[in-house]
Design a protein around this motif. Structure first.
Motif, short mmCIF file in Angstrom:
data_model
loop_
_atom_site.label_atom_id
_atom_site.label_comp_id
_atom_site.label_asym_id
_atom_site.label_seq_id
_atom_site.Cartn_x
_atom_site.Cartn_y
_atom_site.Cartn_z
N ASP A 1 14.74 -5.84 -8.18
CA ASP A 1 15.66 -5.80 -7.03
C ASP A 1 15.35 -5.70 -5.64
O ASP A 1 15.77 -4.72 -5.02
CB ASP A 1 16.88 -4.73 -7.31
N GLY A 2 13.99 -5.99 -5.33
CA GLY A 2 13.76 -5.87 -4.01
C GLY A 2 12.63 -4.82 -3.82
O GLY A 2 12.23 -4.47 -2.83
N GLN A 3 12.48 -3.63 -4.69
CA GLN A 3 11.81 -2.54 -4.56
C GLN A 3 10.46 -2.52 -5.28
O GLN A 3 10.74 -2.94 -6.61
CB GLN A 3 12.65 -1.47 -5.00
N ILE A 4 9.49 -2.41 -4.81
CA ILE A 4 8.25 -2.44 -5.71
C ILE A 4 8.22 -1.22 -6.72
O ILE A 4 8.36 0.09 -6.36
CB ILE A 4 6.89 -2.09 -4.75
N ALA A 5 7.95 -1.49 -7.91
CA ALA A 5 7.93 -0.45 -8.92
C ALA A 5 6.44 -0.34 -9.68
O ALA A 5 6.15 0.69 -10.06
CB ALA A 5 8.83 -0.84 -10.00
N ALA A 6 5.65 -1.25 -9.31
CA ALA A 6 4.24 -1.26 -9.80
C ALA A 6 3.21 -1.81 -8.80
O ALA A 6 3.72 -3.01 -8.28
CB ALA A 6 4.35 -1.83 -11.06
N VAL A 7 2.35 -1.25 -8.65
CA VAL A 7 1.14 -2.09 -7.76
C VAL A 7 -0.29 -1.89 -8.54
O VAL A 7 -0.53 -0.73 -8.95
CB VAL A 7 1.00 -1.14 -6.49
N VAL B 1 6.55 -1.09 -16.63
CA VAL B 1 6.18 -1.72 -15.51
C VAL B 1 4.82 -2.25 -15.34
O VAL B 1 4.50 -3.24 -14.87
CB VAL B 1 6.94 -1.48 -14.21
N GLY B 2 4.04 -1.20 -15.51
CA GLY B 2 2.51 -1.28 -15.33
C GLY B 2 2.00 -2.11 -16.33
O GLY B 2 0.95 -2.94 -16.02
N PHE B 3 2.18 -1.96 -17.43
CA PHE B 3 2.15 -2.90 -18.70
C PHE B 3 2.47 -4.25 -18.44
O PHE B 3 1.58 -5.09 -18.44
CB PHE B 3 2.82 -2.26 -20.09
N ILE B 4 3.53 -4.48 -17.74
CA ILE B 4 3.92 -5.88 -17.80
C ILE B 4 3.20 -6.40 -16.56
O ILE B 4 2.71 -7.87 -16.67
CB ILE B 4 5.36 -5.83 -17.40
N LEU C 1 0.63 -1.25 0.02
CA LEU C 1 -0.03 0.03 -0.01
C LEU C 1 1.00 1.15 -0.03
O LEU C 1 0.43 2.20 -0.72
CB LEU C 1 -0.97 -0.05 1.39
N GLU C 2 2.00 1.42 0.60
CA GLU C 2 2.79 2.43 0.83
C GLU C 2 3.22 2.67 -0.67
O GLU C 2 3.48 3.86 -0.93
CB GLU C 2 3.92 2.20 1.76
N ALA C 3 3.85 1.74 -1.39
CA ALA C 3 4.19 1.81 -2.59
C ALA C 3 3.09 2.34 -3.81
O ALA C 3 3.24 3.23 -4.42
CB ALA C 3 4.80 0.39 -3.20
N LEU C 4 1.83 1.70 -3.44
CA LEU C 4 0.82 2.19 -4.30
C LEU C 4 0.47 3.59 -4.12
O LEU C 4 0.17 4.49 -5.16
CB LEU C 4 -0.52 1.56 -3.70
N LEU D 1 -9.42 -1.20 -9.11
CA LEU D 1 -9.85 0.08 -8.51
C LEU D 1 -8.58 1.35 -8.87
O LEU D 1 -8.98 2.13 -9.11
CB LEU D 1 -10.05 -0.01 -7.13
N GLN D 2 -7.60 0.74 -8.17
CA GLN D 2 -6.12 1.94 -8.09
C GLN D 2 -5.07 1.15 -8.78
O GLN D 2 -4.68 0.10 -8.65
CB GLN D 2 -6.18 2.52 -7.11
N GLU D 3 -4.17 2.18 -9.16
CA GLU D 3 -2.80 1.50 -9.58
C GLU D 3 -1.56 2.46 -9.38
O GLU D 3 -2.15 3.77 -9.35
CB GLU D 3 -2.76 0.86 -11.08
N GLY D 4 -0.54 2.13 -9.22
CA GLY D 4 0.57 3.15 -9.02
C GLY D 4 1.81 2.48 -9.78
O GLY D 4 2.27 1.24 -9.52
N ASN D 5 2.60 3.26 -10.56
CA ASN D 5 3.82 2.86 -11.25
C ASN D 5 4.61 3.72 -10.94
O ASN D 5 4.32 5.05 -11.13
CB ASN D 5 3.46 2.60 -12.71
N ASP D 6 5.99 3.38 -10.68
CA ASP D 6 7.07 4.21 -10.35
C ASP D 6 7.50 5.15 -11.55
O ASP D 6 7.95 4.38 -12.59
CB ASP D 6 8.27 3.32 -9.73
#
Length: 395
Positions: free
Chosen positions: A267-273, A299-302, A217-220, A286-291
């Motif tokens: 590498d252990g870090q969330i890049a897309a949620v 990353v969102g596409f993948i 959730l923090e990444a999102l 409902l929602q998404e977040g991409n670095d």
């Protein structure tokens, strides 16, 4: 209270309403159009976060001691002009822009009794509300259909509007789904994921334990906010109440096996949620977040491609993007759908006048000008002008 053979029980607090959770879930299990948005989990999380200043007016309709329908409402006082306020009746969950597909779940076969009983109930509660706005109803809601017919027969003012939505009907195999995509996107799903694997250690997963929820959730929140703030917007998750809502909802849905919270790590870090949830064979996105730092990596596409592949393997039949224009979703095979809003009021009431004014019913202006007291006419005229200016500012 008994009415038309249905017993009506009214609940004015969340705790009292949740006392019938078991019967509530049984009703939803028998209602073909049931979704997460009408569940105890969703509404029990939503109410503490967003119901400040609202009053709960929820009713269960019982036949032979069995819950056969639910009408879950909230009441909010709306300041429509400097000296005029009205009481607005809405479906519980509406008003924060988080809930879609709100409905009036009813056991098949009880639609007629329910509609009549509900209108009679609203008549008895006439002092509690002035006008109603039932938003994001599914277009084939059986209760809403009968309810509109009953309101028309009673000469109530009814105004209906449509709003865009979209969803992907999923086939039973990944190969059949790929046929819906362009040849370029079919290749890119493979090409981009392979390229990502050469650059990073990649892991994609569905959140399966409560300990994973905070990190996801923090990444999102972070990635979603970064996108909107870069565009000069405040973003959905700048509000503490919404962050609390997502945290509580995630725990509840996870415990029920209905949480679809997916993450892609590099590498252990969330890049897309991607935050979604399922009900039966439907998944709601409902929602998404991409670095934004990984925008070139797609990353969102993948992640979406990975999620869709897993959902098809799970037997999910619909991937619902919920409200909003079709836009980019069409490239994923989404088809245009719609919700509808029903706004209504009892005849010859201030609530009816307000709806007529705000919906631009020009034919009624002469009647209003003739019959309203001058202060009320002046107040509503100012409100109408303000509402028109507000609508003109929307993108």
């Amino acid at each position: 209270m008994k009415d038309n053979s249905l017993e009506i029980r009214t609940f004015r607090s969340l705790d009292d309403l949740l006392g019938i959770s078991e019967s509530w879930e049984e009703l939803l299990a028998s209602y073909p159009l049931a979704t997460t948005f009408s569940t105890p989990a969703w509404l029990a999380s939503w109410w503490p976060s967003f119901a400040k200043g609202q009053e709960l007016l929820a009713s269960g309709f019982f036949g032979d001691s069995r819950l056969v329908a639910l009408a879950l409402f909230s009441i909010t006082r709306v300041q429509v002009a400097k000296a005029v306020s009205l009481k607005q009746l809405r479906l519980m969950g509406d008003g924060s822009n988080d809930s879609d597909n709100l409905d009036l779940p009813v056991l098949p076969g009880f639609e007629q009794q329910f509609a009549t009983s509900l209108l009679d109930f609203l008549e008895t509660e006439r002092n509690s509300w002035d006008f109603a706005e039932f938003n994001t109803l599914p277009p084939d809601s059986p209760a809403a259909k009968v309810l509109k017919e009953r309101m028309a027969a009673r000469k109530w003012l009814v105004i209906e509007e449509s709003r865009a939505a979209s969803a992907i009907p999923l086939p039973n195999t990944w190969e059949k789904y790929l046929e819906q995509l362009s040849s370029e996107d079919q290749k890119n799903l493979v090409r981009y994921e392979r390229r990502l694997g050469k650059r990073y250690s990649v892991e994609m997963y569905r959140c399966s334990s409560e300990s994973q929820i905070p990190k996801c959730l923090e990444a999102l929140f972070e990635h979603h906010q970064a996108r909107w703030q870069a565009a000069g917007e405040s973003g959905s998750f700048g509000v503490a109440e919404r962050r609390a809502f997502y945290a509580d909802l995630s725990r509840r849905l996870l415990s029920e096996g209905r949480l679809d919270l997916w993450a892609l790590e590099l590498d252990g870090q969330i890049a897309a949620v991607q935050f979604g949830f399922r009900y039966g064979r439907q998944v709601f996105q409902l929602q998404e977040g991409n670095d934004p730092r990984h925008a070139p990596d797609r990353v969102g596409f993948i992640l979406r491609g990975h999620v869709l592949k897993q959902l098809i393997a799970d037997g999910v039949q619909t991937y619902d993007f919920l409200g909003g224009a079709l836009g980019y979703k069409a490239r994923w095979g989404a088809q245009a759908r719609h919700y509808f809003d029903v706004h209504f009021a009892r005849p010859l009431t201030m609530g009816a006048v307000y709806l007529q004014m705000t919906h631009g019913a020009a034919h009624s202006k002469a009647w209003l000008r003739k019959n309203l007291p001058q202060p009320a006419w002046d107040a509503l005229r100012k409100l109408n002008l303000r509402a028109r200016r507000f609508r003109g500012k929307k993108p």
